[in-house]
Scaffold this motif. Structure first.
Motif, PDB file in Angstrom:
ATOM      1  N   GLU A  49       3.449   7.299   7.492  1.00 24.97           N
ATOM      2  CA  GLU A  49       4.138   8.314   8.292  1.00 24.97           C
ATOM      3  C   GLU A  49       5.487   8.659   7.669  1.00 24.97           C
ATOM      4  OE1 GLU A  49       5.808   9.104  12.848  1.00 24.97           O
ATOM      5  OE2 GLU A  49       4.881   7.184  12.339  1.00 24.97           O
ATOM      6  N   ALA A  50       6.206   7.638   7.214  1.00 29.63           N
ATOM      7  CA  ALA A  50       7.519   7.867   6.600  1.00 29.63           C
ATOM      8  C   ALA A  50       7.404   8.688   5.311  1.00 29.63           C
ATOM      9  CB  ALA A  50       8.194   6.526   6.307  1.00 29.63           C
ATOM     10  N   GLN A  51       6.240   8.599   4.657  1.00 23.39           N
ATOM     11  CA  GLN A  51       6.015   9.383   3.438  1.00 23.39           C
ATOM     12  C   GLN A  51       5.429  10.759   3.727  1.00 23.39           C
ATOM     13  OE1 GLN A  51       3.573   6.700   1.049  1.00 23.39           O
ATOM     14  NE2 GLN A  51       5.375   5.938  -0.022  1.00 23.39           N
ATOM     15  N   GLY A  52       5.234  11.063   5.015  1.00 22.73           N
ATOM     16  CA  GLY A  52       4.738  12.385   5.391  1.00 22.73           C
ATOM     17  C   GLY A  52       3.231  12.490   5.472  1.00 22.73           C
ATOM     18  N   ASP A  53       2.520  11.383   5.276  1.00 21.90           N
ATOM     19  CA  ASP A  53       1.058  11.397   5.351  1.00 21.90           C
ATOM     20  C   ASP A  53       0.655  11.112   6.801  1.00 21.90           C
ATOM     21  OD1 ASP A  53      -1.658  11.130   5.114  1.00 21.90           O
ATOM     22  OD2 ASP A  53      -1.630   9.489   3.657  1.00 21.90           O
ATOM     23  N   LEU A  54       0.723  12.139   7.639  1.00 21.06           N
ATOM     24  CA  LEU A  54       0.465  11.954   9.063  1.00 21.06           C
ATOM     25  C   LEU A  54      -0.998  11.645   9.353  1.00 21.06           C
ATOM     26  CD1 LEU A  54       2.721  14.695  10.729  1.00 21.06           C
ATOM     27  CD2 LEU A  54       3.312  12.414   9.900  1.00 21.06           C
ATOM     28  N   ALA A  55      -1.904  12.224   8.593  1.00 16.83           N
ATOM     29  CA  ALA A  55      -3.332  11.958   8.802  1.00 16.83           C
ATOM     30  C   ALA A  55      -3.651  10.503   8.465  1.00 16.83           C
ATOM     31  CB  ALA A  55      -4.181  12.904   7.959  1.00 16.83           C
ATOM     32  N   GLY A  56      -3.109  10.029   7.352  1.00 20.79           N
ATOM     33  CA  GLY A  56      -3.321   8.635   6.952  1.00 20.79           C
ATOM     34  C   GLY A  56      -2.721   7.674   7.958  1.00 20.79           C
ATOM     35  N   ALA A  57      -1.540   8.018   8.444  1.00 16.43           N
ATOM     36  CA  ALA A  57      -0.871   7.178   9.444  1.00 16.43           C
ATOM     37  C   ALA A  57      -1.685   7.118  10.725  1.00 16.43           C
ATOM     38  CB  ALA A  57       0.526   7.721   9.734  1.00 16.43           C
ATOM     39  N   SER A  58      -2.200   8.263  11.159  1.00 19.82           N
ATOM     40  CA  SER A  58      -2.987   8.318  12.385  1.00 19.82           C
ATOM     41  C   SER A  58      -4.226   7.440  12.275  1.00 19.82           C
ATOM     42  CB  SER A  58      -3.400   9.760  12.680  1.00 19.82           C
ATOM     43  OG  SER A  58      -4.202   9.821  13.845  1.00 19.82           O
ATOM     44  N   SER A  59      -4.876   7.468  11.114  1.00 16.45           N
ATOM     45  CA  SER A  59      -6.063   6.646  10.902  1.00 16.45           C
ATOM     46  C   SER A  59      -5.748   5.158  11.056  1.00 16.45           C
ATOM     47  CB  SER A  59      -6.638   6.916   9.505  1.00 16.45           C
ATOM     48  OG  SER A  59      -7.707   6.036   9.225  1.00 16.45           O
ATOM     49  N   GLN A  60      -4.625   4.724  10.486  1.00 18.08           N
ATOM     50  CA  GLN A  60      -4.228   3.317  10.583  1.00 18.08           C
ATOM     51  C   GLN A  60      -3.879   2.940  12.022  1.00 18.08           C
ATOM     52  OE1 GLN A  60      -4.526   1.255   7.925  1.00 18.08           O
ATOM     53  NE2 GLN A  60      -5.241   3.043   6.775  1.00 18.08           N
ATOM     54  N   PHE A  61      -3.114   3.800  12.698  1.00 16.11           N
ATOM     55  CA  PHE A  61      -2.712   3.510  14.082  1.00 16.11           C
ATOM     56  C   PHE A  61      -3.933   3.438  15.005  1.00 16.11           C
ATOM     57  CE2 PHE A  61       1.621   5.704  13.223  1.00 16.11           C
ATOM     58  CZ  PHE A  61       2.127   4.519  12.708  1.00 16.11           C
ATOM     59  N   GLN A  62      -4.912   4.317  14.776  1.00 12.21           N
ATOM     60  CA  GLN A  62      -6.123   4.303  15.605  1.00 12.21           C
ATOM     61  C   GLN A  62      -6.929   3.026  15.371  1.00 12.21           C
ATOM     62  OE1 GLN A  62      -6.898   6.184  18.031  1.00 12.21           O
ATOM     63  NE2 GLN A  62      -5.795   8.108  17.768  1.00 12.21           N
ATOM     64  N   GLN A  63      -6.986   2.566  14.119  1.00  7.88           N
ATOM     65  CA  GLN A  63      -7.666   1.300  13.814  1.00  7.88           C
ATOM     66  C   GLN A  63      -7.002   0.145  14.560  1.00  7.88           C
ATOM     67  OE1 GLN A  63      -8.666   0.097   9.716  1.00  7.88           O
ATOM     68  NE2 GLN A  63      -8.225   2.197   9.109  1.00  7.88           N
ATOM     69  N   ALA A  64      -5.674   0.115  14.495  1.00  5.62           N
ATOM     70  CA  ALA A  64      -4.932  -0.965  15.160  1.00  5.62           C
ATOM     71  C   ALA A  64      -5.133  -0.908  16.671  1.00  5.62           C
ATOM     72  CB  ALA A  64      -3.444  -0.853  14.818  1.00  5.62           C
ATOM     73  N   LEU A  65      -5.106   0.297  17.245  1.00  8.54           N
ATOM     74  CA  LEU A  65      -5.291   0.454  18.687  1.00  8.54           C
ATOM     75  C   LEU A  65      -6.670  -0.058  19.113  1.00  8.54           C
ATOM     76  CD1 LEU A  65      -4.473   1.521  21.488  1.00  8.54           C
ATOM     77  CD2 LEU A  65      -5.335   3.771  20.796  1.00  8.54           C
ATOM     78  N   ALA A  66      -7.708   0.332  18.376  1.00  8.43           N
ATOM     79  CA  ALA A  66      -9.064  -0.098  18.713  1.00  8.43           C
ATOM     80  C   ALA A  66      -9.182  -1.617  18.652  1.00  8.43           C
ATOM     81  CB  ALA A  66     -10.068   0.558  17.770  1.00  8.43           C
TER      82      ALA A  66
END
Length: 298
Positions: free
Chosen positions: A187-204
């Motif tokens: 997210e800090a590097q501007g890759d919002l799609a990549g960040a979202s994928s990681q956050f969704q994995q962690a949430l699940a």
């Protein structure tokens, strides 16, 4: 059942072990007050037995729960006591675990140089231990690098952490933390799609564990991402759900961060009065912690 059986047999150490495991479960599920009270009962059972290793484990785990509540002075005191007991018992693996937890306290106080040194000392100790597990310390180094703006280093440490933790049976909580850290670096590097994928994995993963407090943390991460993407309407329900859980468990630091973000969302939506109230609430809750990362956003 085990606790009652041990007590009936006069085995106080076994009864204390059973209580510690119950407290560990409560803490993992975000019930910090309940966990602390149960750890206290376990310590009472060990009093006067001249035992160090089991006492240290309880002290360390109790400190984790105090830290999660933002009570850093009490947490630091307990970590130092736990480290001494583990060293006395000759347990290097758990000495390293307590060292990294103490580094977390330095970090939460904004003493990043001291924290970085402590994390590195921990990694050095783990490197000399057979079957040492550096995953958590690597994850914390990733977080520290991110706080200092070193996004590539943060991503590298997070990836190393994930690689280290994945083969460890039952390491899902730490793995979800490392995945979240990688998402934050992206997210800090501007890759919002990549960040979202990681956050969704962690949430699940956290939902599957039933770790409500960690689920709330993931909701805050996803809300922050929604704000960055210009979708405050998606962030609002995530933050309100997280605040409800944080308030229920008296997690002032978590609630402070979530309220600060909610204030931004409300401001973006033009709801100035409610935004002001959320910011004020965030500021009030931040006073229970020495962490500057809470007070400054509020």
């Amino acid at each position: 059942d085990a606790h009652n059986t041990f007590l009936a047999a006069g085995n106080r150490m076994g009864a204390a072990d059973a209580l510690r495991l119950r407290a560990d479960l409560s803490g993992t599920q975000g019930h910090y007050e309940e966990a602390i009270a149960t750890y206290g009962q376990a310590l009472s059972l060990l009093q006067g037995l001249g035992e160090h290793e089991k006492t240290a484990a309880i002290l360390n785990n109790m400190a984790i729960n105090f830290a999660n509540e933002g009570k850093l002075d009490r947490a630091e005191q307990l970590y130092r006591e736990a480290q001494q007991d583990f060293e006395f018992a000759g347990n290097k693996i758990n000495t390293a675990a307590t060292m990294v937890n103490l580094a977390d306290i330095f970090y939460a106080r904004g003493r990043l140089t001291e924290a970085a040194r402590q994390y590195q000392d921990t990694l050095n100790l783990i490197a000399g231990i057979e079957h040492g597990e550096p995953g958590y310390a690597l994850c914390r180094m990733a977080d520290l690098q991110l706080a200092e703006g070193n996004t590539e280093d943060a991503k590298r440490f997070a990836q190393k952490s994930i690689e280290s933790i994945r083969p460890v049976a039952g390491g899902y909580q730490y793995l979800s933390n490392a995945i979240t850290e990688l998402g934050a670096a992206l997210e800090a590097q501007g890759d919002l799609a990549g960040a979202s994928s990681q956050f969704q994995q962690a949430l699940a993963m956290r939902q599957k564990m039933g770790a409500l407090e960690l689920v709330a943390e993931s909701q805050v991460e996803l809300a922050d991402l929604a704000i960055a993407a210009g979708h405050p309407q998606e962030a609002d329900p995530l933050l309100r759900s997280a605040i409800g859980e944080f308030d229920k468990e008296k997690n002032d630091p978590g609630s402070s961060s979530a309220n600060a973000l909610l204030s931004r969302v409300l401001l973006m939506e033009g709801n100035l009065d409610e935004a002001r109230r959320a910011a004020q609430r965030a500021l009030e809750l931040s006073q229970t912690s020495a962490d500057p990362a809470l007070r400054l956003p509020a």
